[in-house]
Structures are given as C-alpha cells and as structure tokens.
Design a protein around this motif. Structure first.
Motif, PDB file in Angstrom:
ATOM      1  N   SER A  57      -7.412  -2.947   2.736  1.00 22.18           N
ATOM      2  CA  SER A  57      -7.825  -3.721   1.561  1.00 22.18           C
ATOM      3  C   SER A  57      -7.108  -5.062   1.516  1.00 22.18           C
ATOM      4  O   SER A  57      -7.718  -6.096   1.196  1.00 22.18           O
ATOM      5  CB  SER A  57      -7.573  -2.927   0.275  1.00 22.18           C
ATOM      6  OG  SER A  57      -6.187  -2.692   0.079  1.00 22.18           O
ATOM      7  N   ALA A  92     -12.100   0.638   4.525  1.00 21.35           N
ATOM      8  CA  ALA A  92     -11.315   1.162   3.406  1.00 21.35           C
ATOM      9  C   ALA A  92     -12.214   1.948   2.453  1.00 21.35           C
ATOM     10  O   ALA A  92     -11.837   3.027   1.982  1.00 21.35           O
ATOM     11  CB  ALA A  92     -10.629   0.014   2.658  1.00 21.35           C
ATOM     12  N   ALA A 130      -4.900  -0.704  -3.726  1.00 19.38           N
ATOM     13  CA  ALA A 130      -6.007  -0.920  -2.792  1.00 19.38           C
ATOM     14  C   ALA A 130      -7.343  -0.897  -3.527  1.00 19.38           C
ATOM     15  O   ALA A 130      -8.223  -1.736  -3.289  1.00 19.38           O
ATOM     16  CB  ALA A 130      -5.977   0.133  -1.690  1.00 19.38           C
ATOM     17  N   THR A 160      -5.878   2.601   3.649  1.00 22.99           N
ATOM     18  CA  THR A 160      -6.585   1.883   2.590  1.00 22.99           C
ATOM     19  C   THR A 160      -5.769   0.691   2.083  1.00 22.99           C
ATOM     20  O   THR A 160      -6.337  -0.362   1.749  1.00 22.99           O
ATOM     21  CB  THR A 160      -6.935   2.813   1.418  1.00 22.99           C
ATOM     22  OG1 THR A 160      -5.759   3.504   0.967  1.00 22.99           O
ATOM     23  CG2 THR A 160      -7.982   3.831   1.832  1.00 22.99           C
TER      24      THR A 160
END
Length: 421
Positions: A149, A164, A213, A145
């Motif tokens: 991101s 993500a 993220a 993630t």
C-alpha cells in the motif's frame, strides 16, 4: 518605447509563462491525505509531494521500499483455510497459532503424538510453531499489505494496490477463505490449552500496520472497491468488539508487561479506525497511569522486560507499542510523550535508556540471546521526531536495519528484529 507598450509585453510574457508552468504543476495533483491510525497522513502527503518533485534522498529510500514490495508481487494471497488441521473449534475459518516458547518434554509416539506434556523455554522458539498453523501466513499478510500500500501511494503503480487488495480480500473478506474476527485459538498449547488470551499479541504487535494500509488504499487505490471498504470496516468493527468485550480481551488488557501495552495499542487503533474516537482517546489516556507508571522505572528502564532472556528485544518491543500508541494519541488530542509519572517516568526516559547500546557507545548489560543493535532504530527515530534532543543526536549513530532505513517513508516504529511471542 512608451511605458504602456513595455507593460503589455511584460503581461504577454507572464501569460505565456503561466501557460507553460500551470499544466506542469497540475501534473502533480496533491495526493489525498489517508486517515491513518498510526502514521501521520498529512506527513505521508508531504513526503509524496517531495518525491514527485524529485527529492533525491527520498528516491533512494523509495528504492528500499519498492524492493520489499516487489518481492510480494508473486507471493500469496494467503488464507486461514489452508492449514493442515482446523483450530480446536473445528471451524477452518478460525485463526490458529501455537505458543512459541513451549516444547514437548517426551518423545512423540503413536500414543502421545504431540510429546506431551509441553514445558516452557523462555526466548527459545519451537520450530514446530511455524508449520501447521496460521502464524507465519498472517505475518505475511500484515507485512505485504503495509509494504504494497505504501509503495502504491508513493509510486502510483496500480500493481502494488491490486496485490494488496487481493491479499486483504482473501484473508478477511471472501466467504470461502475469510478469517472469523476472533482470536479464540491464538497460541494454543497442545494437550493443555485450546487457546489463550496471550495469543492476542499475534495481532496486536502488527495489525495496526494493516489498519494504516487499509486507510491508504481507501484514498482511491485501484482494485479496492467501495464494497471492500465497507466490508473491511465491518470486519474491524466486529474484531474491535471481540477485543474490547470478550474474556480473552479483558485478560490480555490486564497484563502488566508488553502484552498489556500492545493490547492498548491495538484497541486504540481499531477504535480510531472504526470511528469510535472516544474509546481510542480513553485507551490512550488510561495508558498513562495504567502502563507507564508501573512499567517504566524512574531511570527509564523497563524492569519486567529486563527480566527476560531477550531483554534488549523486549525493551525495544514494548517501546514499539508505546510509540505507536502515542501516535494514535496524536489523532485524538492526547500527547503521551509529554506525560511524566509520579517518579518522573516517561517515554522519553525509556528511549534514552537504550541510547548507549543503540549507538554502540556501550554494551547492553543485561541478558540477551540475540543482540541486534538496529532493533532500537525505529523507536529512537520516534523519540527524535517527538522532540527528544538526546534521541536526535543519536540518530546519525544508529545501525541501519537490514533492507535499509525506511523511517522517512513510514514514520511509525516496527519491531526490526521481529520474533513472535
């Protein structure tokens, strides 16, 4: 030709030029500033603008980041309900991990399937902890993630954001696959403990990357809805309260070594991300006398980490927590880098203590089962950014981590020689 016609020609040219230039500039609308907990959102925005204008050095670094992100596109999503046996609670939604440095001392038999009792071998990772629990999968959730991101933010490619979002929803939000917001069964030891406070480090060492993220996706990422945002905030609020108020959280918060530092970092990060700025600020302020004073010696060494069989790893590891905690402090008006303890202890001194080995100028003089010089690279970058002149001079001499130096795109320290424990 009179002066007035010349002026008219000039004005006409300016209007024509503006008609050409303005749409081009508008094509690069300023990206939103993410409300990140550790990363500096304004700095991410500035970096994005530089990339949009073709900064060649950043473009090369972006290649390292997107290479990492691309590898996640055909992996996962992961879920806690996939493990072969549930946590001791019997609830498949409870997270489970096993203590990494504990080993069976007897042959495994039908009457003793675990080979109990378990004994500790510090620094030696038992390979069975990587099967049958959630530990490996949660690391993939954290890493993917973060990479995805950031890749979306800098490139605008929706495939990264959508992946993500899928990973986060599967692990944390979807009713059939979500994780309960607790770590009651972290780092269990077969036949000994169903879970331990020390298991909080499974999350505390990396979960602030997930918080960042989420903040990046919250700037308008495709595939990440308003409902996702509100449900993720609720999950993090419940997790924050479990960490702050529960018995395991209080025990981990009382730890005197890197476990305590990482606890503070996680609590402060969760507090900031969920809107409790007062708790975030108190946690960073308290870390001065509670953490720095007893953990860092006058010469900058960290005696409790030097006593480990992996003294280099744990010295850099603890500083990952400190430098990230200092970054959170920046958001709530606390300059942790400026603090000096009663014997002159400081984060600058702790980083400077590592510089001879980090630059290759001198060997590391303490026990270390697996020495990786690049493990210190990020914390040296962090000190250099905070104004440490010795660290700034050391940066060109650092060893590049595997996969490239990503500091310019994600200026927050990671544990580059990561091991769980």
């Amino acid at each position: 030709m009179s002066a007035r016609p010349r002026l008219g020609v000039v004005l006409a040219a300016v209007v024509t030029l503006a008609a050409v230039v303005v749409p081009s500039a508008a094509a690069h609308a300023a990206p939103k500033v993410p409300k990140t907990a550790v990363l500096d959102g304004a700095r991410l925005q500035q970096t994005k603008v530089r990339l949009d204008h073709g900064d060649p050095q950043l473009k090369r670094t972006l290649g390292y980041l997107t290479a990492r992100a691309d590898k996640w596109l055909d992996q996962g999503p992961w879920t806690v309900v996939d493990k072969p046996r549930p946590a001791p609670s019997g609830d498949v939604h409870d997270y489970l991990s096993q203590a990494p440095y504990w080993w069976p001392s007897q042959p495994k038999t039908a009457d003793n399937p675990w080979g109990c009792p378990y004994v500790q071998r510090d620094g030696q990772r038992n390979p069975e902890v990587d099967t049958g629990t959630d530990r490996q999968d949660v690391e993939k959730v954290f890493d993917s993630t973060y990479d995805l991101s950031l890749a979306w933010y800098y490139t605008g490619k929706k495939k990264y954001a959508e992946k993500a979002a899928s990973v986060l929803r599967t692990w944390f939000l979807d009713p059939g696959t979500r994780m309960n917001p607790n770590l009651n069964h972290g780092q269990f030891i077969p036949c000994k403990y169903d879970g331990r406070a020390i298991g909080i480090i499974d999350f505390s060492q990396s979960y602030t990357s997930v918080l960042d993220a989420i903040a990046i996706l919250n700037t308008g990422a495709p595939g990440w809805s308003r409902t996702d945002r509100s449900e993720m905030l609720a999950w993090n609020t419940d997790f924050r309260d479990w960490l702050a108020d529960g018995a395991f959280g209080k025990e981990e918060g009382a730890a005197k070594n890197n476990h305590g530092t990482f606890y503070d970092m996680l609590l402060a990060g969760l507090a900031y991300a969920t809107g409790d700025r007062d708790l975030a600020r108190r946690t960073v302020l308290d870390a001065r006398a509670k953490r720095i004073d007893p953990q860092i010696a006058a010469d900058g060494s960290q005696p409790q980490e030097l006593a480990r069989t992996r003294s280099w790893h744990y010295s850099t590891f603890d500083l990952v927590a400190y430098t990230r905690l200092a970054a959170i402090g920046r958001h709530v008006g606390v300059n942790l880098w400026a603090y000096e303890g009663p014997e002159g202890q400081s984060l600058f001194k702790a980083v400077d203590y590592l510089l001879p080995a980090a630059t290759g100028a001198q060997p590391w003089p303490y026990p270390e089962l697996e020495f990786y010089r690049f493990a210190a690279s990020d914390v040296v970058h962090a000190a250099a950014d905070a104004g440490d002149t010795a660290a700034r001079a050391a940066v060109p001499k650092l060893e590049t981590p595997p996969g490239g130096d990503l500091w310019a795109l994600r200026p927050a320290a990671e544990q580059l020689d990561s091991i769980a424990g």
